[in-house]
Design a protein around this motif. Structure first.
Motif, PDB file in Angstrom:
ATOM      1  N   PHE A  46     -22.677  26.044 -43.573  1.00  0.00           N
ATOM      2  CA  PHE A  46     -23.825  25.089 -43.661  1.00  0.00           C
ATOM      3  C   PHE A  46     -24.956  25.642 -42.573  1.00  0.00           C
ATOM      4  CE2 PHE A  46     -21.219  22.296 -46.121  1.00  0.00           C
ATOM      5  CZ  PHE A  46     -22.150  21.098 -46.562  1.00  0.00           C
ATOM      6  N   GLU A  47     -24.452  26.012 -41.476  1.00  0.00           N
ATOM      7  CA  GLU A  47     -25.439  26.806 -40.601  1.00  0.00           C
ATOM      8  C   GLU A  47     -26.288  27.836 -41.190  1.00  0.00           C
ATOM      9  OE1 GLU A  47     -23.068  27.671 -37.459  1.00  0.00           O
ATOM     10  OE2 GLU A  47     -22.973  25.552 -36.622  1.00  0.00           O
ATOM     11  N   THR A  48     -25.557  28.651 -41.836  1.00  0.00           N
ATOM     12  CA  THR A  48     -26.437  29.730 -42.626  1.00  0.00           C
ATOM     13  C   THR A  48     -27.262  29.345 -43.690  1.00  0.00           C
ATOM     14  OG1 THR A  48     -24.176  31.358 -42.178  1.00  0.00           O
ATOM     15  CG2 THR A  48     -25.790  31.945 -43.976  1.00  0.00           C
ATOM     16  N   ALA A  49     -26.607  28.547 -44.535  1.00  0.00           N
ATOM     17  CA  ALA A  49     -27.555  27.889 -45.521  1.00  0.00           C
ATOM     18  C   ALA A  49     -28.647  27.186 -45.048  1.00  0.00           C
ATOM     19  CB  ALA A  49     -26.673  26.861 -46.360  1.00  0.00           C
ATOM     20  N   ILE A  50     -28.594  26.347 -44.177  1.00  0.00           N
ATOM     21  CA  ILE A  50     -29.718  25.440 -43.549  1.00  0.00           C
ATOM     22  C   ILE A  50     -30.777  26.454 -42.827  1.00  0.00           C
ATOM     23  CG2 ILE A  50     -30.363  24.061 -41.883  1.00  0.00           C
ATOM     24  CD1 ILE A  50     -27.449  22.413 -42.241  1.00  0.00           C
ATOM     25  N   ALA A  51     -30.187  27.433 -42.266  1.00  0.00           N
ATOM     26  CA  ALA A  51     -31.196  28.443 -41.462  1.00  0.00           C
ATOM     27  C   ALA A  51     -32.285  29.211 -42.500  1.00  0.00           C
ATOM     28  CB  ALA A  51     -30.319  29.502 -40.825  1.00  0.00           C
ATOM     29  N   ARG A  52     -31.869  29.196 -43.632  1.00  0.00           N
ATOM     30  CA  ARG A  52     -32.788  29.556 -44.847  1.00  0.00           C
ATOM     31  C   ARG A  52     -34.134  28.734 -44.956  1.00  0.00           C
ATOM     32  NH1 ARG A  52     -29.651  31.490 -50.057  1.00  0.00           N
ATOM     33  NH2 ARG A  52     -31.428  32.774 -50.132  1.00  0.00           N
ATOM     34  N   PHE A  53     -33.878  27.693 -44.446  1.00  0.00           N
ATOM     35  CA  PHE A  53     -35.313  27.027 -44.609  1.00  0.00           C
ATOM     36  C   PHE A  53     -35.816  26.129 -43.137  1.00  0.00           C
ATOM     37  CE2 PHE A  53     -31.895  24.293 -46.445  1.00  0.00           C
ATOM     38  CZ  PHE A  53     -31.973  23.057 -45.673  1.00  0.00           C
ATOM     39  N   TRP A  54     -34.763  26.378 -42.312  1.00  0.00           N
ATOM     40  CA  TRP A  54     -35.058  25.568 -41.014  1.00  0.00           C
ATOM     41  C   TRP A  54     -34.664  26.804 -39.986  1.00  0.00           C
ATOM     42  CZ3 TRP A  54     -32.122  21.662 -38.337  1.00  0.00           C
ATOM     43  CH2 TRP A  54     -32.391  21.183 -36.924  1.00  0.00           C
ATOM     44  N   ASP A  55     -35.662  27.155 -39.101  1.00  0.00           N
ATOM     45  CA  ASP A  55     -35.246  28.169 -38.172  1.00  0.00           C
ATOM     46  C   ASP A  55     -34.807  27.683 -36.907  1.00  0.00           C
ATOM     47  OD1 ASP A  55     -36.486  30.302 -39.540  1.00  0.00           O
ATOM     48  OD2 ASP A  55     -38.550  29.866 -38.852  1.00  0.00           O
ATOM     49  N   GLY A  56     -34.859  26.398 -36.793  1.00  0.00           N
ATOM     50  CA  GLY A  56     -34.372  25.578 -35.482  1.00  0.00           C
ATOM     51  C   GLY A  56     -32.915  25.265 -35.464  1.00  0.00           C
ATOM     52  N   VAL A  57     -32.205  25.405 -36.574  1.00  0.00           N
ATOM     53  CA  VAL A  57     -30.885  24.963 -36.441  1.00  0.00           C
ATOM     54  C   VAL A  57     -30.065  26.031 -35.537  1.00  0.00           C
ATOM     55  CG1 VAL A  57     -30.209  26.473 -38.560  1.00  0.00           C
ATOM     56  CG2 VAL A  57     -28.964  24.405 -38.072  1.00  0.00           C
ATOM     57  N   GLY A  58     -29.161  25.309 -34.949  1.00  0.00           N
ATOM     58  CA  GLY A  58     -28.279  26.362 -34.092  1.00  0.00           C
ATOM     59  C   GLY A  58     -26.878  25.960 -34.133  1.00  0.00           C
ATOM     60  N   GLU A  59     -25.874  26.769 -33.521  1.00  0.00           N
ATOM     61  CA  GLU A  59     -24.516  26.674 -33.727  1.00  0.00           C
ATOM     62  C   GLU A  59     -24.151  25.090 -33.009  1.00  0.00           C
ATOM     63  OE1 GLU A  59     -20.408  28.546 -32.080  1.00  0.00           O
ATOM     64  OE2 GLU A  59     -22.418  29.909 -32.054  1.00  0.00           O
ATOM     65  N   GLY A  60     -23.381  24.398 -33.701  1.00  0.00           N
ATOM     66  CA  GLY A  60     -22.976  23.192 -33.246  1.00  0.00           C
ATOM     67  C   GLY A  60     -23.838  21.919 -33.314  1.00  0.00           C
ATOM     68  N   MET A  61     -24.978  22.217 -34.324  1.00  0.00           N
ATOM     69  CA  MET A  61     -25.864  21.208 -34.361  1.00  0.00           C
ATOM     70  C   MET A  61     -25.691  20.353 -35.410  1.00  0.00           C
ATOM     71  SD  MET A  61     -29.631  23.141 -33.591  1.00  0.00           S
ATOM     72  CE  MET A  61     -30.324  21.779 -33.927  1.00  0.00           C
ATOM     73  N   VAL A  62     -24.480  20.833 -36.363  1.00  0.00           N
ATOM     74  CA  VAL A  62     -24.341  20.096 -37.589  1.00  0.00           C
ATOM     75  C   VAL A  62     -22.876  19.924 -37.367  1.00  0.00           C
ATOM     76  CG1 VAL A  62     -26.277  20.617 -39.100  1.00  0.00           C
ATOM     77  CG2 VAL A  62     -24.108  22.147 -39.027  1.00  0.00           C
ATOM     78  N   VAL A  63     -22.205  18.757 -37.821  1.00  0.00           N
ATOM     79  CA  VAL A  63     -20.987  18.356 -37.706  1.00  0.00           C
ATOM     80  C   VAL A  63     -20.613  17.576 -39.135  1.00  0.00           C
ATOM     81  CG1 VAL A  63     -20.889  18.166 -35.269  1.00  0.00           C
ATOM     82  CG2 VAL A  63     -21.206  16.135 -36.377  1.00  0.00           C
ATOM     83  N   MET A  64     -19.130  17.644 -39.385  1.00  0.00           N
ATOM     84  CA  MET A  64     -18.934  17.066 -40.580  1.00  0.00           C
ATOM     85  C   MET A  64     -19.089  15.545 -40.689  1.00  0.00           C
ATOM     86  SD  MET A  64     -17.185  17.779 -43.489  1.00  0.00           S
ATOM     87  CE  MET A  64     -16.116  19.313 -43.347  1.00  0.00           C
ATOM     88  N   LEU A  65     -19.407  15.182 -41.900  1.00  0.00           N
ATOM     89  CA  LEU A  65     -19.511  13.801 -42.217  1.00  0.00           C
ATOM     90  C   LEU A  65     -18.647  13.371 -43.287  1.00  0.00           C
ATOM     91  CD1 LEU A  65     -21.234  11.137 -41.854  1.00  0.00           C
ATOM     92  CD2 LEU A  65     -22.728  12.008 -43.338  1.00  0.00           C
TER      93      LEU A  65
END
Length: 397
Positions: free
Chosen positions: A306-325
């Motif tokens: 997810f971090e890799t996919a999100i980084a394609r449209f949001w530069d600000g995403v970093g490791e550990g910023m998204v967690v399983m829901l």
């Protein structure tokens, strides 16, 4: 299924009264696929022009807006931005093609934007999209839980004829009866009891289980179901939402609309991402599909994906910023307690700090009960147990 039952129950009063039965395998309404999605009201951009999907999406969108407004169901017309992460220099031709498809589907409010216009005119400073973006202003999110509860209330309490919703029951097959009509075979999920119903019509709205329903005398064979499972991740609490609109990549040719950014209509700070698409063994039984979980390594691999996919449209995403829901069905209720007696032993359990009561009446009202429901569930609590009944809301109000 509830929508179809509602429509049938509202046929003209001159029509002969109908007896409608909604057969539900689960213990409550909308607890499977209906409660595991992004709760988005789509505009009708993606589907091939002149297709039934395109026609129903565009028409249904307007009907859904009207239904939600008349029943006080929460809707947020946040709009949607579609980007092409693979394009780095100029407006994407794929976005231009999508714009053309949308307009041919009578979605007339779409517009193309450069990345600069995206930042300056749409206020989305955090979206990275050198290839521009397609903006759909009337794509929305809504409270799908309130929606299904409202449908359920209408089905149970209104209409021409009677409607029964039967839980813990599976419809297995339908055949033609000897004297005309149809014979529907059902199985109780509680005790395995098998019984037949003589009916005039059967509508298959069984979702994941639709292709398991046997109808050997149909003119055409039942299409096969191909299962896929998707994960949702959420932005960690305390991190400011990066977008005010839904953000989608172009649809994934392997399936799905791509890992996108969404939000909860009741909590604008609750940003979630997903779903991804994971194709499942085609021989799996829908009853045994796992809706989440996995060990720590599995969860971390999903987060990296997810971090890799999100980084394609949001530069600000970093490791550990998204967690399983893990999405599940939450019933929003107003719970009122009226004591009948304060004598006798106290009611106290771990973590409970309420009053010491021995008996009383607990009334559970759906969130929108005062707007659309005529009945409420009443639980009478006594020393010997609980008695559940139903009473008109006005009786208690």
């Amino acid at each position: 299924g509830l929508s179809i039952a509602r429509s049938l129950s509202k046929l003209s009063p001159t029509h002969a009264p109908l007896h409608i039965i909604v057969i539900e395998a689960a213990s409550t309404i909308a607890s499977k696929t209906s409660s595991r999605n992004s709760s988005v009201i789509h505009a009708g951009i993606y589907y091939p022009p002149n297709s039934l999907k395109a026609e129903l999406c565009v028409t249904g969108k307007q009907q859904l807006f009207e239904y939600c407004a008349s029943n006080h169901i929460n809707v947020r017309r946040c709009g949607k931005v579609i980007i092409d992460p693979s394009q780095t220099t100029q407006i994407s031709t794929k976005l231009e093609s999508l714009l053309s498809t949308g307009r041919r589907n009578n979605v007339t409010d779409l517009s193309l934007h450069t990345e600069q216009s995206l930042h300056e005119n749409l206020g989305e400073q955090n979206i990275h999209s050198p290839g521009g973006a397609l903006f759909s202003p009337h794509t929305a999110v809504f409270d799908s839980n309130e929606f299904t509860q409202c449908l359920y209330g209408e089905v149970c309490n209104h209409g021409n004829g009677s409607v029964d919703v039967v839980f813990h029951t599976k419809a297995k097959k339908v055949v033609k009866g000897l004297g005309g009509g149809l014979v529907l075979t059902c199985v109780s999920e509680n005790d395995g009891d098998i019984f037949d119903l003589e009916v005039d019509h059967v509508v298959n709205a069984a979702g994941l289980w639709a292709s398991y329903f046997e109808a050997p005398e149909r003119d055409t064979p039942t299409p096969r179901t191909w299962f896929a499972r998707g994960n949702y991740l959420k932005l960690k609490s305390g991190i400011a939402p990066p977008f005010s609109k839904l953000v989608y990549p172009l649809p994934d040719p392997k399936g799905g609309l791509g890992i996108h950014s969404g939000c909860d209509v009741n909590d604008l700070k609750a940003v979630r991402f997903g779903p991804d698409v994971n194709w499942i063994n085609p021989d799996v039984d829908a009853d045994f599909i796992e809706y989440g979980g996995g060990d720590e390594e599995y969860l971390r691999n999903v987060e990296r994906k997810f971090e890799t996919a999100i980084a394609r449209f949001w530069d600000g995403v970093g490791e550990g910023m998204v967690v399983m829901l893990l999405l599940c069905q939450w019933w929003r209720c107003l719970f009122l307690y009226f004591p009948i007696s304060t004598s006798g032993p106290s009611w106290r359990s771990k973590g409970y700090s309420g009053p010491h009561l021995s008996s009383g009446v607990a009334m559970c009202l759906a969130t929108n009960a005062l707007d659309g429901f005529e009945m409420c569930t009443v639980v009478v609590l006594t020393k010997k147990g609980a008695v559940v009944t139903k009473r008109p809301c006005t009786m208690w109000i």
